[in-house]
Design a protein around this motif. Sequence first.
Motif, PDB file in Angstrom:
ATOM      1  N   UNK A   1       2.045 -13.516  -2.038  1.00 45.23           N
ATOM      2  CA  UNK A   1       2.248 -12.297  -3.069  1.00 45.23           C
ATOM      3  C   UNK A   1       3.609 -12.043  -3.270  1.00 45.23           C
ATOM      4  N   UNK A   2       4.393 -12.155  -2.008  1.00 39.93           N
ATOM      5  CA  UNK A   2       5.763 -11.970  -2.253  1.00 39.93           C
ATOM      6  C   UNK A   2       6.504 -12.955  -3.212  1.00 39.93           C
ATOM      7  N   UNK A   3       6.150 -14.232  -2.963  1.00 44.66           N
ATOM      8  CA  UNK A   3       6.855 -15.255  -3.983  1.00 44.66           C
ATOM      9  C   UNK A   3       6.272 -14.947  -5.357  1.00 44.66           C
ATOM     10  N   UNK A   4       4.834 -14.443  -5.398  1.00 41.24           N
ATOM     11  CA  UNK A   4       4.506 -14.475  -6.838  1.00 41.24           C
ATOM     12  C   UNK A   4       5.027 -13.237  -7.562  1.00 41.24           C
ATOM     13  N   UNK A   5       5.606 -12.232  -6.610  1.00 38.16           N
ATOM     14  CA  UNK A   5       6.154 -11.042  -7.324  1.00 38.16           C
ATOM     15  C   UNK A   5       7.805 -11.261  -7.570  1.00 38.16           C
ATOM     16  N   UNK A   6       8.330 -12.276  -7.014  1.00 39.47           N
ATOM     17  CA  UNK A   6       9.680 -12.784  -7.341  1.00 39.47           C
ATOM     18  C   UNK A   6       9.557 -13.618  -8.543  1.00 39.47           C
ATOM     19  N   UNK A   7       8.617 -14.360  -8.552  1.00 35.11           N
ATOM     20  CA  UNK A   7       8.475 -15.301  -9.767  1.00 35.11           C
ATOM     21  C   UNK A   7       8.153 -14.530 -11.035  1.00 35.11           C
ATOM     22  N   UNK A   8       7.719 -13.357 -10.830  1.00 40.14           N
ATOM     23  CA  UNK A   8       7.100 -12.661 -11.934  1.00 40.14           C
ATOM     24  C   UNK A   8       8.332 -12.191 -12.915  1.00 40.14           C
ATOM     25  N   UNK A   9       9.312 -12.420 -12.449  1.00 42.44           N
ATOM     26  CA  UNK A   9      10.536 -11.970 -13.426  1.00 42.44           C
ATOM     27  C   UNK A   9      11.009 -13.104 -14.550  1.00 42.44           C
ATOM     28  N   UNK A  10      10.186 -13.960 -14.107  1.00 39.05           N
ATOM     29  CA  UNK A  10      10.489 -15.185 -15.161  1.00 39.05           C
ATOM     30  C   UNK A  10       9.892 -14.950 -16.421  1.00 39.05           C
ATOM     31  N   UNK A  11       8.905 -13.687 -16.865  1.00 37.15           N
ATOM     32  CA  UNK A  11       8.763 -13.380 -18.046  1.00 37.15           C
ATOM     33  C   UNK A  11      10.087 -12.718 -18.864  1.00 37.15           C
TER      34      UNK A  11
END
Length: 202
Positions: free
Chosen positions: A2-12
């Motif tokens: 979930x931490x990685x997914x949170x980091x990756x979410x700023x790809x938007x």
Amino acid sequence: KSWIEKQVSDIEKVYPTENPEDLFEKFPNGFRIEQIRLFKENGVTHSLDLEIKGNKDTKKIEGIIKKVQIESSPYKETIVKESKVEYIKDKGLVLEKPELTNELLPKNYFLFQKLKLNKDILKKLEVKEKGFSFETGRYNIKYLFTNKEIDNYLGLNKQKVSLDINGEYSEIDKTYFHTIIIGKNTEIDFAEKVVEERPDME
């Protein structure tokens, strides 16, 4: 995860950016866009390497694109063709040597102009692998994905690809730094990277 997914979410922040000039608002210090597209031609590996800078002072988005022949043993890269390239509003990517367009520019736009990625979309995808390095602060998460924008961009037909999102986490300046790598097999077939320039890079 979930931490990685949170980091990756700023790809938007970048995917999608229909008009690349809007990146100046998102990244006031300027930005770099890099793309690599690997392919075989008459059994020989080639790559199209695009490097473009968004200059915060001139507000120009320009750089160079090269077609490179790659030999593996011994490793050798030979530039076959190259041209300056500029992003021009309403025209897309335009080569200084237009006669090389077919050879150097399969598409006259960036993938991030069309491809939409965000938390909700990524949440629904199958995760193939993920990783984080404490030493470097780099992370990646690899999804399996079938997407019509990717199909159009890479000339695929409803093909499931691996979409690998790599990033680098920096607590200090929280700069945006993401690469997306799309592979049909194990080797990289295509990568697009958007990097925010930092004020201290000057």
